[in-house]
Design a protein around this motif. Structure first.
Motif, short mmCIF file in Angstrom:
data_model
loop_
_atom_site.label_atom_id
_atom_site.label_comp_id
_atom_site.label_asym_id
_atom_site.label_seq_id
_atom_site.Cartn_x
_atom_site.Cartn_y
_atom_site.Cartn_z
N ILE A 21 0.84 -1.20 0.00
CA ILE A 21 0.00 0.00 0.00
C ILE A 21 0.88 1.25 0.00
O ILE A 21 0.61 2.22 -0.72
CB ILE A 21 -0.95 -0.01 1.21
N ILE A 22 1.95 1.23 0.78
CA ILE A 22 2.86 2.38 0.83
C ILE A 22 3.51 2.59 -0.54
O ILE A 22 3.66 3.73 -0.99
CB ILE A 22 3.91 2.19 1.94
N ILE A 30 -3.28 4.85 2.83
CA ILE A 30 -2.18 4.60 3.77
C ILE A 30 -2.57 5.09 5.16
O ILE A 30 -2.40 4.38 6.15
CB ILE A 30 -0.89 5.31 3.29
N ASP A 31 -3.13 6.29 5.25
CA ASP A 31 -3.54 6.84 6.55
C ASP A 31 -4.62 5.99 7.20
O ASP A 31 -4.60 5.76 8.41
CB ASP A 31 -4.04 8.28 6.38
N THR A 35 -3.96 4.02 10.72
CA THR A 35 -4.82 4.33 11.85
C THR A 35 -5.46 3.06 12.40
O THR A 35 -5.57 2.89 13.61
CB THR A 35 -5.92 5.33 11.43
N LYS A 36 -5.84 2.16 11.54
CA LYS A 36 -6.46 0.90 11.97
C LYS A 36 -5.46 0.01 12.70
O LYS A 36 -5.75 -0.55 13.74
CB LYS A 36 -7.02 0.17 10.74
N ILE A 37 -4.25 -0.11 12.17
CA ILE A 37 -3.25 -1.00 12.76
C ILE A 37 -2.70 -0.43 14.07
O ILE A 37 -2.54 -1.13 15.06
CB ILE A 37 -2.09 -1.25 11.78
#
Length: 73
Positions: A21-22, A30-31, A35-37
């Motif tokens: 994704i990065i 990405i944000d 935030t989820k992880i």
């Protein structure tokens, strides 16, 4: 109040997806994933609420709260 510790586990599969994704460069996505992880605050608060509920149920069932300490203050 007993101490509690919550650990954050990021599996290899999740890390590989994050790297892909990065590499894609989609900053909004990405944000969202980061935030989820790494939502440490919510996870720690959920753990504190679970500890509080466990202590309440222990008090109701046994009439006392038992706390075990390893001597660390």
């Amino acid at each position: 109040m007993p101490f509690f510790k919550e650990s954050m586990l990021v599996k290899e599969k999740d890390r590989q997806k994050l790297n892909k994704i990065i590499a894609s460069g989609n900053q909004d996505y990405i944000d969202l994933i980061l935030t989820k992880i790494f939502d440490d605050t919510t996870i720690l608060l959920d753990g504190a609420e679970a500890q509080e509920e466990r202590m309440r149920m222990q008090l109701l069932s046994n009439g006392k709260i038992s706390a075990v300490s390893d001597g660390v203050i």
